[in-house]
Design a protein around this motif. Sequence first.
Motif: not given
Length: 347
Positions: A19, A23, A26, A29
Amino acid sequence: MNKSKIEWCDHTWNPITGCRHNCSYCYAKRMTARFAGDVRLNLMAKKDYSTEPAADNSENVFILDKPMLNETGNILVYPFGFEPTYHKYRMDYPEKLKMGNNIFVGAMADIFGKWVPGEWIRDVMETCLDNPIHNYLFLTKNPERYTEVGVPAGLENMWYGTTITCDADADRFNYLPAGCNTFVSIEPLMGDIVSKHNVMFRQVDWIIIGAETGRNKNKIVPELQWIKDIVVKADYNSVPVFMKDSLVPIVGEENMRREFPKQLQHSEISPKLKAKLFDGCASCKAHLRKSEMITLLARSKRGEQPKQFGFMCRDCFKEFCKGLGLDIPELIGLAESVTIGPGDEDE
């Protein structure tokens, strides 16, 4: 395909990972960093992957036709870290599940991110349509793309959602596709969203609420009133609410709501498994579980191994016994199968 720890689905399926929203909260991640290996070395193994332009003309995205292995032969789940990657070898995963499940598609990605090639999305949709026994749930911060790529509409097993965290992005629900099952994931809840966006609760079919998890020292803990306001509006509009476990410390276990829409409360069976488990009664033709019927066996001569040729429901079996003048209660209690043909003993 992974059995999911996410409370509102049965399995996660990640044909696309990665992605570029970046963010701060997240979880995906953080997780990919643990299972990426040495990304620099992986990028050097150019024979093991290919690339193509991103849909938004940003940096190229990656394609894997088969799993990439490290030097010890173990699979690298996310060999390019959190960069968008199409794992083509995962496209048959839904077919491997024999029972219908609620599948969260793209738990480790935003499949509808503006960088994702449209062909990737269409491939995923085609696989979903080819395996209709499952319910598929999609979640994106870019819901405009649902309409742009033309997602299948009017299907009970396709659910299109968007993520909302605060007032600033609450209008995303306006871009959810018409004529489809839609939902909103308010996670992590980072502010009051009801006061300005109560119309949302008349337009969606399900609401999920959760708090930020992890060790971020600056994370926002939702206020109890924010949660109460969402629940009140949802109840007024008869929208089911699912609270994630991260809300237990705030609302208390006794006040938790774990509701599902009716369409997500059942599991279907694959055609292959259904053929193994069900059959028709030889007499009345009712379609029942084989385990609930009497198995009919036949042989042409004594000593021959009997062969199955059908099934009979217990009501029809009673009538069958009556016709032969047999003791029905005794046979019904004992029989699991009936052999028709010459016996092993001389008459």
